[in-house]
Motif scaffolding. Structure first.
Motif, PDB file in Angstrom:
ATOM      1  N   MET A   1       0.859  -1.182   0.000  1.00 25.51           N
ATOM      2  CA  MET A   1       0.000   0.000   0.000  1.00 25.51           C
ATOM      3  C   MET A   1       0.897   1.235   0.000  1.00 25.51           C
ATOM      4  SD  MET A   1      -2.925   1.213   2.746  1.00 25.51           S
ATOM      5  CE  MET A   1      -3.709  -0.362   2.701  1.00 25.51           C
ATOM      6  N   SER A   2       0.515   2.217  -0.766  1.00 23.81           N
ATOM      7  CA  SER A   2       1.319   3.431  -0.847  1.00 23.81           C
ATOM      8  C   SER A   2       0.842   4.476   0.162  1.00 23.81           C
ATOM      9  CB  SER A   2       1.263   4.005  -2.256  1.00 23.81           C
ATOM     10  OG  SER A   2      -0.058   4.369  -2.580  1.00 23.81           O
ATOM     11  N   ILE A   3       1.731   5.384   0.469  1.00 25.95           N
ATOM     12  CA  ILE A   3       1.430   6.459   1.419  1.00 25.95           C
ATOM     13  C   ILE A   3       0.598   7.517   0.699  1.00 25.95           C
ATOM     14  CG2 ILE A   3       2.444   8.256   2.869  1.00 25.95           C
ATOM     15  CD1 ILE A   3       4.932   6.418   3.078  1.00 25.95           C
ATOM     16  N   PRO A   4      -0.531   7.936   1.277  1.00 27.76           N
ATOM     17  CA  PRO A   4      -1.385   8.954   0.645  1.00 27.76           C
ATOM     18  C   PRO A   4      -0.644  10.285   0.463  1.00 27.76           C
ATOM     19  CG  PRO A   4      -2.471   7.942   2.532  1.00 27.76           C
ATOM     20  CD  PRO A   4      -1.068   7.465   2.540  1.00 27.76           C
ATOM     21  N   ASN A   5      -0.997  10.999  -0.603  1.00 28.83           N
ATOM     22  CA  ASN A   5      -0.297  12.249  -0.936  1.00 28.83           C
ATOM     23  C   ASN A   5      -0.346  13.286   0.177  1.00 28.83           C
ATOM     24  OD1 ASN A   5       0.669  11.421  -3.411  1.00 28.83           O
ATOM     25  ND2 ASN A   5      -1.167  12.079  -4.498  1.00 28.83           N
ATOM     26  N   SER A   6      -1.487  13.439   0.854  1.00 26.75           N
ATOM     27  CA  SER A   6      -1.553  14.468   1.898  1.00 26.75           C
ATOM     28  C   SER A   6      -0.633  14.124   3.076  1.00 26.75           C
ATOM     29  CB  SER A   6      -2.994  14.713   2.359  1.00 26.75           C
ATOM     30  OG  SER A   6      -3.579  13.540   2.853  1.00 26.75           O
ATOM     31  N   TYR A   7      -0.420  12.820   3.346  1.00 26.74           N
ATOM     32  CA  TYR A   7       0.529  12.457   4.393  1.00 26.74           C
ATOM     33  C   TYR A   7       1.968  12.624   3.903  1.00 26.74           C
ATOM     34  CZ  TYR A   7       2.168  10.441   8.728  1.00 26.74           C
ATOM     35  OH  TYR A   7       2.768  10.264   9.951  1.00 26.74           O
ATOM     36  N   LYS A   8       2.208  12.354   2.622  1.00 23.47           N
ATOM     37  CA  LYS A   8       3.542  12.605   2.056  1.00 23.47           C
ATOM     38  C   LYS A   8       3.907  14.077   2.192  1.00 23.47           C
ATOM     39  CE  LYS A   8       3.624   9.025  -1.490  1.00 23.47           C
ATOM     40  NZ  LYS A   8       3.606   8.779  -2.950  1.00 23.47           N
ATOM     41  N   ASP A   9       2.938  14.968   1.918  1.00 23.47           N
ATOM     42  CA  ASP A   9       3.188  16.410   2.077  1.00 23.47           C
ATOM     43  C   ASP A   9       3.586  16.732   3.505  1.00 23.47           C
ATOM     44  OD1 ASP A   9       2.480  16.762  -0.575  1.00 23.47           O
ATOM     45  OD2 ASP A   9       0.453  17.493  -0.114  1.00 23.47           O
ATOM     46  N   PHE A  10       2.878  16.151   4.468  1.00 25.31           N
ATOM     47  CA  PHE A  10       3.203  16.351   5.878  1.00 25.31           C
ATOM     48  C   PHE A  10       4.621  15.849   6.178  1.00 25.31           C
ATOM     49  CE2 PHE A  10       3.403  14.177  10.014  1.00 25.31           C
ATOM     50  CZ  PHE A  10       3.340  15.271  10.850  1.00 25.31           C
ATOM     51  N   LEU A  11       4.966  14.678   5.656  1.00 24.87           N
ATOM     52  CA  LEU A  11       6.282  14.097   5.915  1.00 24.87           C
ATOM     53  C   LEU A  11       7.411  14.942   5.321  1.00 24.87           C
ATOM     54  CD1 LEU A  11       5.512  10.324   5.346  1.00 24.87           C
ATOM     55  CD2 LEU A  11       6.000  11.449   7.527  1.00 24.87           C
ATOM     56  N   ARG A  12       7.149  15.569   4.198  1.00 29.39           N
ATOM     57  CA  ARG A  12       8.170  16.432   3.587  1.00 29.39           C
ATOM     58  C   ARG A  12       8.505  17.618   4.481  1.00 29.39           C
ATOM     59  NH1 ARG A  12       4.919  15.481  -1.211  1.00 29.39           N
ATOM     60  NH2 ARG A  12       6.010  13.926  -2.459  1.00 29.39           N
ATOM     61  N   LEU A  13       7.526  18.063   5.252  1.00 32.83           N
ATOM     62  CA  LEU A  13       7.731  19.204   6.151  1.00 32.83           C
ATOM     63  C   LEU A  13       8.275  18.784   7.511  1.00 32.83           C
ATOM     64  CD1 LEU A  13       4.455  21.186   5.424  1.00 32.83           C
ATOM     65  CD2 LEU A  13       6.775  21.731   4.637  1.00 32.83           C
ATOM     66  N   SER A  14       7.884  17.614   7.990  1.00 36.97           N
ATOM     67  CA  SER A  14       8.201  17.296   9.380  1.00 36.97           C
ATOM     68  C   SER A  14       8.830  15.926   9.606  1.00 36.97           C
ATOM     69  CB  SER A  14       6.929  17.360  10.211  1.00 36.97           C
ATOM     70  OG  SER A  14       6.077  16.299   9.822  1.00 36.97           O
ATOM     71  N   ASN A  15       8.566  14.963   8.746  1.00 36.29           N
ATOM     72  CA  ASN A  15       8.976  13.573   8.937  1.00 36.29           C
ATOM     73  C   ASN A  15       8.528  13.036  10.292  1.00 36.29           C
ATOM     74  OD1 ASN A  15       9.992  11.106   8.140  1.00 36.29           O
ATOM     75  ND2 ASN A  15      12.032  11.537   8.908  1.00 36.29           N
ATOM     76  N   GLY A  16       7.242  13.248  10.598  1.00 38.52           N
ATOM     77  CA  GLY A  16       6.671  12.764  11.848  1.00 38.52           C
ATOM     78  C   GLY A  16       6.558  13.882  12.863  1.00 38.52           C
ATOM     79  N   ALA A  17       5.815  13.599  13.927  1.00 39.91           N
ATOM     80  CA  ALA A  17       5.638  14.611  14.969  1.00 39.91           C
ATOM     81  C   ALA A  17       5.068  13.970  16.218  1.00 39.91           C
ATOM     82  CB  ALA A  17       4.689  15.713  14.492  1.00 39.91           C
ATOM     83  N   GLU A  18       5.351  14.618  17.340  1.00 42.37           N
ATOM     84  CA  GLU A  18       4.727  14.263  18.618  1.00 42.37           C
ATOM     85  C   GLU A  18       3.908  15.468  19.046  1.00 42.37           C
ATOM     86  OE1 GLU A  18       6.417  13.751  22.980  1.00 42.37           O
ATOM     87  OE2 GLU A  18       7.056  12.126  21.646  1.00 42.37           O
ATOM     88  N   LEU A  19       2.616  15.247  19.286  1.00 39.93           N
ATOM     89  CA  LEU A  19       1.702  16.335  19.605  1.00 39.93           C
ATOM     90  C   LEU A  19       0.971  16.063  20.904  1.00 39.93           C
ATOM     91  CD1 LEU A  19       0.110  16.507  16.048  1.00 39.93           C
ATOM     92  CD2 LEU A  19       1.895  17.999  16.921  1.00 39.93           C
ATOM     93  N   SER A  20       0.387  17.096  21.430  1.00 43.21           N
ATOM     94  CA  SER A  20      -0.480  16.990  22.599  1.00 43.21           C
ATOM     95  C   SER A  20       0.207  16.274  23.763  1.00 43.21           C
ATOM     96  CB  SER A  20      -1.785  16.283  22.197  1.00 43.21           C
ATOM     97  OG  SER A  20      -2.738  16.375  23.212  1.00 43.21           O
TER      98      SER A  20
END
Length: 104
Positions: A1-20
């Motif tokens: 399964m491929s990674i959805p484009n909107s998540y790829k966009d997020f990964l290009r900016l942050s490569n993951g995150a810890e929130l809240s």
């Protein structure tokens, strides 16, 4: 399964995150990171048809190609996901939801 484009966009900016304060983890593509895409903290309970992108509290944040949707999955029967899970059409909606509940 491929990674959805909107998540790829997020990964290009942050490569993951810890929130809240750590209640939410959005996984990265870094193979040296414990929390990488498709990490299943439930020891294989998440159906293979779902791509795991992170977690929020006890729910997995996943992408379900069948519905072309992002979902918050917490061990529902795979056939009932459409009725039982929160569903979002793109990753930006997921982020809006997380921000809304974290700042409420």
């Amino acid at each position: 399964m491929s990674i959805p484009n909107s998540y790829k966009d997020f990964l290009r900016l942050s490569n993951g995150a810890e929130l809240s304060g750590g209640d939410c983890q959005l996984y990265s593509v870094d193979m040296n990171d414990k929390f990488r895409i498709n990490y299943d903290f439930s020891d294989g309970i998440v159906p293979d048809e779902l791509l795991i992108l992170g977690f929020y509290n006890s729910q997995h944040i996943c992408f379900d190609k069948r519905y072309d949707s992002f979902i918050f999955y917490e061990y529902e029967d795979y056939n009932d996901i459409g009725d039982e899970c929160l569903m979002f059409s793109d990753f930006y909606e997921v982020m809006d939801y997380i921000i809304d509940i974290a700042t409420a």
